[in-house]
Scaffold this active site. Sequence first.
Site, PDB file in Angstrom:
ATOM      1  N   SER A   1       0.864  -1.182   0.000  1.00 37.70           N
ATOM      2  CA  SER A   1       0.000   0.000   0.000  1.00 37.70           C
ATOM      3  C   SER A   1       0.896   1.225   0.000  1.00 37.70           C
ATOM      4  CB  SER A   1      -0.844   0.005   1.281  1.00 37.70           C
ATOM      5  OG  SER A   1      -1.471   1.242   1.495  1.00 37.70           O
TER       6      SER A   1
ATOM      7  N   TYR B   1      -2.290  -1.181  10.463  1.00 39.03           N
ATOM      8  CA  TYR B   1      -2.269  -1.367   9.001  1.00 39.03           C
ATOM      9  C   TYR B   1      -0.908  -0.954   8.432  1.00 39.03           C
ATOM     10  CZ  TYR B   1      -3.941  -1.283   4.159  1.00 39.03           C
ATOM     11  OH  TYR B   1      -4.110  -1.520   2.806  1.00 39.03           O
TER      12      TYR B   1
HETATM   13  N1  LIG Z   1      -8.571  -0.404  -1.618  1.00 32.92           N
HETATM   14  C1  LIG Z   1      -7.509   0.324  -1.307  1.00 32.92           C
HETATM   15  O1  LIG Z   1      -7.602   1.555  -1.194  1.00 32.92           O
HETATM   16  C2  LIG Z   1      -6.171  -0.332  -1.094  1.00 32.92           C
HETATM   17  C3  LIG Z   1      -5.057   0.510  -1.078  1.00 32.92           C
HETATM   18  C4  LIG Z   1      -3.803  -0.029  -0.866  1.00 32.92           C
HETATM   19  C5  LIG Z   1      -3.657  -1.388  -0.708  1.00 32.92           C
HETATM   20  N2  LIG Z   1      -4.737  -2.194  -0.728  1.00 32.92           N
HETATM   21  C6  LIG Z   1      -4.505  -3.628  -0.523  1.00 32.92           C
HETATM   22  O2  LIG Z   1      -4.971  -4.347  -1.653  1.00 32.92           O
HETATM   23  C7  LIG Z   1      -5.391  -5.647  -1.247  1.00 32.92           C
HETATM   24  C8  LIG Z   1      -6.792  -5.910  -1.779  1.00 32.92           C
HETATM   25  O3  LIG Z   1      -7.672  -4.968  -1.180  1.00 32.92           O
HETATM   26  P1  LIG Z   1      -9.062  -4.537  -1.824  1.00 32.92           P
HETATM   27  O4  LIG Z   1      -9.126  -3.081  -1.754  1.00 32.92           O
HETATM   28  O5  LIG Z   1      -9.285  -5.221  -3.092  1.00 32.92           O
HETATM   29  O6  LIG Z   1     -10.053  -5.087  -0.678  1.00 32.92           O
HETATM   30  P2  LIG Z   1     -11.375  -5.959  -0.777  1.00 32.92           P
HETATM   31  O7  LIG Z   1     -11.930  -5.966   0.597  1.00 32.92           O
HETATM   32  O8  LIG Z   1     -12.225  -5.505  -1.896  1.00 32.92           O
HETATM   33  O9  LIG Z   1     -10.813  -7.417  -1.162  1.00 32.92           O
HETATM   34  C9  LIG Z   1     -10.021  -8.157  -0.279  1.00 32.92           C
HETATM   35  C10 LIG Z   1     -10.360  -9.634  -0.466  1.00 32.92           C
HETATM   36  O10 LIG Z   1      -9.520 -10.374   0.426  1.00 32.92           O
HETATM   37  C11 LIG Z   1     -10.315 -11.362   1.040  1.00 32.92           C
HETATM   38  N3  LIG Z   1      -9.756 -11.753   2.318  1.00 32.92           N
HETATM   39  C12 LIG Z   1      -9.770 -11.046   3.478  1.00 32.92           C
HETATM   40  N4  LIG Z   1      -9.215 -11.765   4.466  1.00 32.92           N
HETATM   41  C13 LIG Z   1      -8.834 -12.944   3.896  1.00 32.92           C
HETATM   42  C14 LIG Z   1      -8.199 -14.095   4.409  1.00 32.92           C
HETATM   43  N5  LIG Z   1      -7.880 -14.201   5.702  1.00 32.92           N
HETATM   44  N6  LIG Z   1      -7.934 -15.111   3.557  1.00 32.92           N
HETATM   45  C15 LIG Z   1      -8.285 -15.033   2.253  1.00 32.92           C
HETATM   46  N7  LIG Z   1      -8.919 -13.969   1.730  1.00 32.92           N
HETATM   47  C16 LIG Z   1      -9.175 -12.940   2.551  1.00 32.92           C
HETATM   48  C17 LIG Z   1     -11.686 -10.723   1.205  1.00 32.92           C
HETATM   49  O11 LIG Z   1     -12.706 -11.705   1.390  1.00 32.92           O
HETATM   50  C18 LIG Z   1     -11.811  -9.957  -0.093  1.00 32.92           C
HETATM   51  O12 LIG Z   1     -12.417 -10.757  -1.093  1.00 32.92           O
HETATM   52  C19 LIG Z   1      -5.269  -5.689   0.268  1.00 32.92           C
HETATM   53  O13 LIG Z   1      -4.047  -6.302   0.624  1.00 32.92           O
HETATM   54  C20 LIG Z   1      -5.248  -4.219   0.650  1.00 32.92           C
HETATM   55  O14 LIG Z   1      -4.603  -3.989   1.887  1.00 32.92           O
HETATM   56  C21 LIG Z   1      -5.996  -1.700  -0.937  1.00 32.92           C
END
Ligand SMILES: NC(=O)c1ccc[n+]([C@@H]2O[C@H](COP(=O)([O-])OP(=O)(O)OC[C@H]3O[C@@H](n4cnc5c(N)ncnc54)[C@H](O)[C@@H]3O)[C@@H](O)[C@H]2O)c1
Length: 272
Positions: A143, A156
């Site tokens: 991130s 986080y």
């Molecule tokens: N959305 C943002 O702004 C953002 C920014 C920076 C980084 N990220 C990172 O990107 C990645 C994806 O995030 P996103 O925004 O798509 O979120 P999201 O919530 O849309 O998707 C995350 C997915 O991970 C799954 N998940 C959660 N815990 C789990 C576990 N223990 N085992 C298996 N699956 C699990 C959830 O069920 C979900 O389907 C994450 O690592 C997040 O930290 C997101």
Amino acid sequence: MKKLNNKVVLVTGGGSGIGRETAIEFSAQGAHIILSDVNAVGMEESGRLIRKAGGTFEQHVADVASRRDMEALAKEVKNKHGALDVLINNAGIGSAGAFLETTLDTWDKVIDINVKGVVHGCHYFLPDMVAAGKGGSVVNLASMAAFIAPPDMSIYTTSKFAVLGFSESLRNELAKHHIHVATICPGVINTPIVKNTVMEGASGQGELREKAIAMYQRRNYPPQKVALAVLSAVLKQKSVVPVSPEAWLGYYAKRWAPNLVERFGRLELPFN
Ligand SMILES: NC(=O)c1ccc[n+]([C@@H]2O[C@H](COP(=O)([O-])OP(=O)(O)OC[C@H]3O[C@@H](n4cnc5c(N)ncnc54)[C@H](O)[C@@H]3O)[C@@H](O)[C@H]2O)c1
């Protein structure tokens, strides 16, 4: 011509947001997709979209925080495919709350998913990739919070600094096996992440979750752009990849104007 024909690509957290879009983009390049997630319903929808576009996939319910689940998944993948070509450790959850108001249970939960989940993916899948001797890629989702540390996000931020550091070390170690490691560092991306973010203390009060969700929607930076960045990181062997203007700004500001970043870090912005 498709660039990833016959490649086998695993996406953890493939049932939503960035994981889903990444699976779709890699599928469009001819890859066979292995979706894994704790959310079976979300994976069904990801699978439907991949099928609709003519791609092939399989789906597995597996918790990245569970050694047992990840070991079982790795065994199944090995029996069916041998070794992965691309491992995408994407699953993660958000957390917000002043350090003094966070609980150790939340620390355990977030570190188990965001950090140990990435480690588990690498621990269980890399030995077969190395043994296969055909090279490959690992992509870890960090991130912008891997280099910018806002207040009330210590858990986080800790998890994402860890993912970046782990990936740096692993990249140097795996180079001799021709396995590339990329770290993706998105800014504020419009996914459902805030819905499942653990919010503690004052951060969990009132309508802060709704406000954060609205802010992400207003920002409206699409997860498809992150998916394209992941694809490009694999095809062009990129190392650290900020995605979105705010992530690039943070990346360079941290190097060139650390004092400014420190002042900026005291503003209360809901990064993820
Ligand atoms: N959305 C943002 O702004 C953002 C920014 C920076 C980084 N990220 C990172 O990107 C990645 C994806 O995030 P996103 O925004 O798509 O979120 P999201 O919530 O849309 O998707 C995350 C997915 O991970 C799954 N998940 C959660 N815990 C789990 C576990 N223990 N085992 C298996 N699956 C699990 C959830 O069920 C979900 O389907 C994450 O690592 C997040 O930290 C997101």
